[in-house]
Design an enzyme around this catalytic site. Structure first.
Site, short mmCIF file in Angstrom:
data_model
loop_
_atom_site.label_atom_id
_atom_site.label_comp_id
_atom_site.label_asym_id
_atom_site.label_seq_id
_atom_site.Cartn_x
_atom_site.Cartn_y
_atom_site.Cartn_z
N ASN A 1 112.74 43.99 63.40
CA ASN A 1 112.88 45.45 63.48
C ASN A 1 114.10 45.78 64.35
O ASN A 1 114.76 44.88 64.86
CB ASN A 1 111.60 46.10 64.02
CG ASN A 1 111.27 45.64 65.42
OD1 ASN A 1 111.97 45.96 66.36
ND2 ASN A 1 110.20 44.84 65.55
N LYS B 1 93.39 50.88 71.01
CA LYS B 1 93.84 49.71 71.78
C LYS B 1 93.22 49.69 73.17
O LYS B 1 93.33 48.71 73.88
CB LYS B 1 95.37 49.70 71.87
CG LYS B 1 96.03 49.70 70.48
CD LYS B 1 97.33 48.95 70.46
CE LYS B 1 97.93 48.96 69.07
NZ LYS B 1 98.90 47.90 68.84
N PRO C 1 98.43 38.47 66.42
CA PRO C 1 97.54 38.94 67.50
C PRO C 1 98.07 40.26 68.06
O PRO C 1 99.28 40.45 68.15
CB PRO C 1 97.62 37.83 68.56
CG PRO C 1 98.78 36.99 68.20
CD PRO C 1 99.07 37.20 66.75
O1 PMT Z 1 114.03 48.57 72.28
P1 PMT Z 1 114.67 49.92 72.10
O2 PMT Z 1 115.78 49.90 71.08
O3 PMT Z 1 115.10 50.51 73.39
O4 PMT Z 1 113.56 50.90 71.46
C1 PMT Z 1 112.44 51.20 72.22
C2 PMT Z 1 111.19 51.20 71.37
C3 PMT Z 1 111.29 52.28 70.31
C4 PMT Z 1 110.97 49.84 70.69
C5 PMT Z 1 110.00 51.48 72.37
O5 PMT Z 1 110.20 52.74 72.96
C6 PMT Z 1 108.67 51.49 71.63
O6 PMT Z 1 108.21 52.50 71.12
N1 PMT Z 1 107.99 50.29 71.59
C7 PMT Z 1 106.79 50.10 70.81
C8 PMT Z 1 107.15 50.01 69.36
C9 PMT Z 1 105.99 49.70 68.47
O7 PMT Z 1 106.05 48.73 67.80
O8 PMT Z 1 104.97 50.49 68.60
P2 PMT Z 1 103.60 50.29 67.74
O9 PMT Z 1 103.15 51.70 67.58
O10 PMT Z 1 103.79 49.49 66.54
O11 PMT Z 1 102.69 49.45 68.73
C10 PMT Z 1 101.82 50.08 69.64
C11 PMT Z 1 101.74 49.28 70.92
O12 PMT Z 1 101.09 48.03 70.71
C12 PMT Z 1 103.07 48.94 71.56
O13 PMT Z 1 102.90 49.05 72.96
C13 PMT Z 1 103.31 47.49 71.17
O14 PMT Z 1 104.08 46.79 72.15
C14 PMT Z 1 101.89 46.96 71.14
N2 PMT Z 1 101.67 45.87 70.19
C15 PMT Z 1 101.82 46.08 68.85
C16 PMT Z 1 101.54 45.08 67.96
C17 PMT Z 1 101.13 43.82 68.45
N3 PMT Z 1 100.86 42.82 67.63
N4 PMT Z 1 101.00 43.63 69.77
C18 PMT Z 1 101.27 44.62 70.64
O15 PMT Z 1 101.17 44.43 71.86
#
Ligand code: PMT
Length: 396
Positions: A208, A339, A303
């Site tokens: 990504n 979560k 995971p």
């Molecule tokens: O890195 P940059 O270019 O500065 O951009 C920042 C960002 C947009 C990546 C950051 O601000 C952000 O939003 N990060 C989370 C992105 C994301 O994948 O969000 P999600 O909605 O898919 O996941 C939700 C949460 O679960 C996140 O805290 C993620 O780290 C966590 N997660 C998700 C999937 C997984 N398998 N394990 C996790 O821990």
């Protein structure tokens, strides 16, 4: 690294001959690695010019509350939020009185009302003024509200008298500022940052657009707030932050393993990484050849690191991120519950925000509340986020 390194120090200068000593104070603060912004009262400008402080601090100096041009750059409320620590040196009898009464009749007094940062003042005045019951009452009142009074020192005064009223030396002010604990002093923080790469074959991956900027800025801001920080990072082009243990990983399972191996003893977990939810079930051992018209790849779940950490018995305070393209708050609230984390930082994707951008704008959510933090560079935003996170962590 000095404990003032990276800190935002707001120096207020009020009218008094000791204002010249504050030039040296600015020099020492910058040498200690602090970023300094100076606000002068009108009286102070009669002793030292704003230009001197501008040259020494490397930042524009503010003197007026109602200055449309300056407010367009950094408004007074933003300036109050910007400060990690406020120090007023010299602090005149008049300024102490105005602070004690909570007046907001100039920029400096207004900032002191609008900031949540710790405030220290270094009084400097004629000894009779210092000993006057009115000044003593104002000092007591300020002390009672948590303001630190530095000095004054005793000795020969500019007015020719001897006694208490001299401004303490700049180095003593520096030592005091360096000793003020940050809001995350000694807290063990683990931050995830960047993307993950899920191998399709030896040369291709599913990934990504995360650059890691948001997570790295959070790791640095947590370090500057006094935390002991570990950063688990996916592949990014950023250098490891100084003073932060940085662990580089490639894919989600490695990130999961690196986090779980270090989570024992962590107090605060911030999941800013964009972790792939799925990975190819069976990555090819050799480079996939272009032999078919189409290609189907079976994916399996990775995971969920954040959910697993949040579910730990006696686990850390957990902060998740939610990157959304629509219905920001609804989706983010759903993630907060599903979560099981304590806070969620929701960011909208697009319009120059979030993934691989210099700026971001977020909605910070918790059960029963929210706060919007406006669009700004990720480093500035990270400092605001760490301040908010530290406050909620302390209340937990
Ligand atoms: O890195 P940059 O270019 O500065 O951009 C920042 C960002 C947009 C990546 C950051 O601000 C952000 O939003 N990060 C989370 C992105 C994301 O994948 O969000 P999600 O909605 O898919 O996941 C939700 C949460 O679960 C996140 O805290 C993620 O780290 C966590 N997660 C998700 C999937 C997984 N398998 N394990 C996790 O821990």
């Amino acid at each position: 690294m000095s404990s003032l390194s990276g800190q935002h120090i707001l120096l207020g200068v009020s009218g008094g001959i000791a204002a010249y000593k504050s030039c040296e104070l600015v020099r020492l603060l910058r040498r200690a690695g602090a970023e300094v912004r100076v606000v002068m009262t009108r009286g102070a400008t009669g002793f030292v010019t704003p230009l001197s402080f501008q040259a020494l601090s490397g930042n524009p100096v503010r003197c007026e509350l109602f200055d449309p041009e300056a407010e367009a750059g950094m408004g007074h409320i933003e300036l109050a939020r910007w400060a990690d620590k406020v120090v007023i040196a010299p602090a005149s009898a008049d300024l102490l009185a105005r602070l004690a009464l909570g007046l907001a009749d100039d920029l400096l007094a207004t900032l002191c009302l609008a900031t949540t940062a710790p405030i220290a003042v270094a009084p400097a005045m004629n000894r009779v003024m210092w000993e006057h019951p009115a000044t003593a009452a104002h000092v007591e009142s300020l002390r009672g509200r948590g303001v630190t009074i530095l000095g004054p020192a005793e000795g020969e005064q500019a007015c020719g008298e001897e006694g208490p009223g001299r401004m303490v030396e700049p180095q003593a002010i520096i030592d005091h500022l360096a000793a003020i604990p940050g809001p995350l002093e000694g807290v063990r923080v683990l931050v995830t940052a960047g993307p993950t790469r899920e191998a399709l074959d030896p040369v291709r991956f599913l990934g990504n657009r995360s650059s890691g900027r948001m997570g790295y800025a959070l790791a640095e801001a947590a370090r500057d707030a006094g935390a002991v920080v570990t950063l688990v990072s996916g592949p990014v082009a950023l250098p490891a932050p100084q003073g932060v243990e940085t662990v580089r990983v490639e894919d989600a399972r490695q990130m999961h393993e690196a986090v779980m191996a270090r989570i024992g003893g962590v107090d605060l977990f911030i999941a800013a990484a964009a972790v792939a939810d799925y990975r190819p079930k069976a990555p090819a051992a050799d480079k996939i050849k272009k032999t078919h018209e189409g290609l189907t790849v079976e994916l399996v779940r990775n995971p969920d690191i954040l959910a697993e950490v949040a579910a730990l018995q006696e686990g850390p305070f957990t902060v998740g991120f939610a990157a959304e393209t629509s219905d920001l708050e609804a989706h983010a609230r759903e993630k907060l519950e599903r979560k099981g984390c304590d806070l969620v930082v929701a960011n909208r994707v697009g319009e120059g925000l979030a993934f691989d951008q210099e700026e971001n704008e977020v909605l910070l959510l918790w059960r029963g509340g929210s706060e919007h933090l406006p669009r700004q560079p990720k480093r500035a935003l990270a400092r605001q986020l760490i301040e908010r996170i530290a406050r909620r962590y302390a209340q937990d």
